[in-house]
Motif scaffolding. Sequence first.
Motif, PDB file in Angstrom:
ATOM      1  N   ILE B 160     -28.345 -21.873   6.600  1.00 55.96           N
ATOM      2  CA  ILE B 160     -28.111 -21.080   7.804  1.00 55.96           C
ATOM      3  C   ILE B 160     -29.075 -19.906   7.762  1.00 55.96           C
ATOM      4  CG2 ILE B 160     -26.364 -19.800   9.111  1.00 55.96           C
ATOM      5  CD1 ILE B 160     -24.295 -21.289   7.160  1.00 55.96           C
ATOM      6  N   TRP B 161     -29.790 -19.649   8.858  1.00 55.56           N
ATOM      7  CA  TRP B 161     -30.673 -18.485   8.873  1.00 55.56           C
ATOM      8  C   TRP B 161     -30.842 -17.940  10.288  1.00 55.56           C
ATOM      9  CZ3 TRP B 161     -32.165 -23.473   8.561  1.00 55.56           C
ATOM     10  CH2 TRP B 161     -33.303 -23.922   9.232  1.00 55.56           C
ATOM     11  N   GLU B 162     -30.991 -16.625  10.365  1.00 55.61           N
ATOM     12  CA  GLU B 162     -31.199 -15.950  11.651  1.00 55.61           C
ATOM     13  C   GLU B 162     -32.005 -14.681  11.412  1.00 55.61           C
ATOM     14  OE1 GLU B 162     -27.759 -14.178  13.514  1.00 55.61           O
ATOM     15  OE2 GLU B 162     -26.745 -13.841  11.608  1.00 55.61           O
ATOM     16  N   THR B 163     -32.422 -14.034  12.490  1.00 62.26           N
ATOM     17  CA  THR B 163     -33.168 -12.775  12.330  1.00 62.26           C
ATOM     18  C   THR B 163     -32.175 -11.634  12.112  1.00 62.26           C
ATOM     19  OG1 THR B 163     -33.102 -12.064  14.651  1.00 62.26           O
ATOM     20  CG2 THR B 163     -34.881 -13.568  14.014  1.00 62.26           C
ATOM     21  N   PRO B 225     -34.967 -17.443  22.865  1.00 60.43           N
ATOM     22  CA  PRO B 225     -33.620 -16.932  23.120  1.00 60.43           C
ATOM     23  C   PRO B 225     -32.847 -16.792  21.803  1.00 60.43           C
ATOM     24  CG  PRO B 225     -33.761 -19.249  23.713  1.00 60.43           C
ATOM     25  CD  PRO B 225     -35.151 -18.818  23.345  1.00 60.43           C
ATOM     26  N   ALA B 226     -31.848 -15.903  21.804  1.00 64.11           N
ATOM     27  CA  ALA B 226     -31.046 -15.643  20.602  1.00 64.11           C
ATOM     28  C   ALA B 226     -30.420 -16.922  20.050  1.00 64.11           C
ATOM     29  CB  ALA B 226     -29.945 -14.640  20.944  1.00 64.11           C
ATOM     30  N   HIS B 227     -30.538 -17.124  18.748  1.00 60.24           N
ATOM     31  CA  HIS B 227     -29.993 -18.343  18.144  1.00 60.24           C
ATOM     32  C   HIS B 227     -29.788 -18.165  16.645  1.00 60.24           C
ATOM     33  CE1 HIS B 227     -34.358 -18.547  17.681  1.00 60.24           C
ATOM     34  NE2 HIS B 227     -34.115 -19.205  16.574  1.00 60.24           N
ATOM     35  N   VAL B 228     -28.967 -19.044  16.095  1.00 56.60           N
ATOM     36  CA  VAL B 228     -28.797 -19.152  14.638  1.00 56.60           C
ATOM     37  C   VAL B 228     -29.221 -20.562  14.247  1.00 56.60           C
ATOM     38  CG1 VAL B 228     -27.202 -18.945  12.694  1.00 56.60           C
ATOM     39  CG2 VAL B 228     -26.744 -17.669  14.814  1.00 56.60           C
ATOM     40  N   HIS B 229     -30.062 -20.650  13.200  1.00 52.70           N
ATOM     41  CA  HIS B 229     -30.503 -21.965  12.717  1.00 52.70           C
ATOM     42  C   HIS B 229     -29.501 -22.572  11.744  1.00 52.70           C
ATOM     43  CE1 HIS B 229     -34.742 -21.801  14.084  1.00 52.70           C
ATOM     44  NE2 HIS B 229     -34.663 -20.512  13.869  1.00 52.70           N
ATOM     45  N   PHE B 230     -29.358 -23.880  11.824  1.00 52.71           N
ATOM     46  CA  PHE B 230     -28.520 -24.628  10.879  1.00 52.71           C
ATOM     47  C   PHE B 230     -29.264 -25.887  10.434  1.00 52.71           C
ATOM     48  CE2 PHE B 230     -25.604 -22.324  13.612  1.00 52.71           C
ATOM     49  CZ  PHE B 230     -24.608 -21.867  12.746  1.00 52.71           C
ATOM     50  N   LEU B 240     -29.981 -33.123   9.659  1.00 51.79           N
ATOM     51  CA  LEU B 240     -29.912 -32.513  10.989  1.00 51.79           C
ATOM     52  C   LEU B 240     -30.467 -31.093  10.961  1.00 51.79           C
ATOM     53  CD1 LEU B 240     -28.951 -32.327  13.974  1.00 51.79           C
ATOM     54  CD2 LEU B 240     -26.737 -31.529  13.090  1.00 51.79           C
ATOM     55  N   ILE B 241     -31.532 -30.875  11.722  1.00 55.12           N
ATOM     56  CA  ILE B 241     -32.095 -29.535  11.899  1.00 55.12           C
ATOM     57  C   ILE B 241     -31.745 -29.111  13.319  1.00 55.12           C
ATOM     58  CG2 ILE B 241     -34.210 -28.171  12.074  1.00 55.12           C
ATOM     59  CD1 ILE B 241     -35.464 -30.288  10.145  1.00 55.12           C
ATOM     60  N   THR B 242     -30.974 -28.045  13.446  1.00 57.51           N
ATOM     61  CA  THR B 242     -30.574 -27.649  14.792  1.00 57.51           C
ATOM     62  C   THR B 242     -30.396 -26.137  14.861  1.00 57.51           C
ATOM     63  OG1 THR B 242     -29.072 -28.209  16.605  1.00 57.51           O
ATOM     64  CG2 THR B 242     -28.083 -27.975  14.424  1.00 57.51           C
TER      65      THR B 242
END
Lengths: 331, 331
Positions: B160-163, B225-230, B240-242
């Motif tokens: 899990i990663w985000e800015t 746009p704002a998002h969180v990677h999983f 699964l990369i989403t």
Amino acid sequence: MAEPTSSSGAVNVPPLLDLTIDNITPNTIRINSQSGDARLTYVMARLVTHLHDFARETRLSTEEWMKAIEFLIACGKICSDEFILLSDVLGLSLLVDSINHPKPVGSTEGSVLGPFHTHDAPLLENGSSMTSDPEGEPMLALCTVKDTKGNPIPGVTIDIWETDSSGHYDVQHAGRDSPSERCVMVSDEEGRFWFKGIKPVSYPIPNDGPVGKLLEKLKRHCWRPAHVHFMFKKEGWDHLITALYIRGDPYETSDAVFGVKKSLIVDLEKVDKETAERYGVMEGIWLLKHDFVLTTEKETEELRDKLATEALQKLGLNLKLVDHLPVPDLD
Amino acid sequence: MAEPTSSSGAVNVPPLLDLTIDNITPNTIRINSQSGDARLTYVMARLVTHLHDFARETRLSTEEWMKAIEFLIACGKICSDEFILLSDVLGLSLLVDSINHPKPVGSTEGSVLGPFHTHDAPLLENGSSMTSDPEGEPMLALCTVKDTKGNPIPGVTIDIWETDSSGHYDVQHAGRDSPSERCVMVSDEEGRFWFKGIKPVSYPIPNDGPVGKLLEKLKRHCWRPAHVHFMFKKEGWDHLITALYIRGDPYETSDAVFGVKKSLIVDLEKVDKETAERYGVMEGIWLLKHDFVLTTEKETEELRDKLATEALQKLGLNLKLVDHLPVPDLD
């Protein structure tokens, strides 16, 4: 930085949502079409179409895509010239030259520039020696540069470069402190230029980088047949990048960068007594004689436009030339 | 290094002489066809064809070609991730993901990986906080991972990663000494995983390099746009990369890298009193709830093969799948 609404406000960009294998291409093209520069828009549209079609036709795997990215990263790391080499071994450089510098019958054909031209070669008087390699086989070159009607063209600047006898350009040697095996000359009133160099040798293109590894994977050799590079420049005349290839080279028909043309293959002679005395060289050394024929910028431009128009019609593309470059004809 | 005769000896490579705008392509393909690797041969043939067709259809000028080379050189110089960004903004990354990870109805769709995934994120217990940003708006995430029949999948590793709240990933900060705003979790027996992070914000992709300049030239904004990677990994299950996108973002419909899918847009809720007590967070902070659905490798592989076969037939290409990748069907 653009405002949130600018992309959808500026042109008719559909919401980039739920993109699929099929709709990603028109949507990418549309969002790339906002610059107002018709040529940029067209070039980007064709680039994206071909890139996406390539992935679709090959069903490119994630692993293959990653390998391609890693290949580009490796090219970027090794040195600036690796991308030129890549273009060369894929035949793109030769193709771009052929498109841009079509040659009317009777004029000298072009060849690939390669990554080893430099801008620091010394301007030498006609008759000078451009070699500092005692191991090379001495060669005298007697050349002329004329127009398609046979008139000499004086005042043409000619860049000349070749490898040393070990098959390396000066820039490939770590300790290079000054240019060697290269020079710039100017044609005299009779269109002549002449210099002392060495008999060129065949050599491998740099093969320790990613492009070399690619050739290895493809079971292609990395050799170029022996040649001397020439580049001709004079205001009003079409810039000619070419090379002369020595007949009989083992790589004559399989040049790794597709540069050889039959009309550019030459036979070396031997310098006779009279020539030796006249040019102050040893009798019996190699003699390269060649008459180069330049075309005017206007001739080339007209021929290029004519061939472009014919080719695009043949491809069934509804395009017009603007500044000699195709853009969609929307009228 | 290959012997002089190997290229012409190994396969039927015609002499590479007098190459023109038209014959350069078949000749390049032929000399690239000696490896004995049918897939490599096919991929290279399509690559060369599209590259050359691109140049022919645009009558690519020498100046444009040089600009493209300089662009690639600049990408190579700035940092390794610039080529991934380039692939992202050209829609290629999304396309390759769509080809390789087709999703049956009801399963979670994929999105772009982007260049900011790292391999040093800490493995955290469920319920841990992965944020070290006091400026961020706290967010609790309660997620599950299940199969297409609704059964929980335990033991899935989830990156899990985000800015941070400034819109930068940890690796974009010069003084990074340890990972932040990223972690790895493992789903529990009921397929659940939960963590504390911050509400994601929209941010510009790196735009100080050549890709940023390209977007500027194209009058495209560079925002995501704002998002969180999983990213979900478990033996036997399709990788699964989403990402999850927060509804209402101004860039929701114009993502610079084409990552958004309607099914991946989520509404944030607020944590109620009971949930706050249960998970040890403040009442009223943001709550992200999502149920991810994985498919098995076998399901994906079968669907991918089926879609590939259909697509290639539609394209009129006579290909067969070998190791799930198309090669020419010569039988």
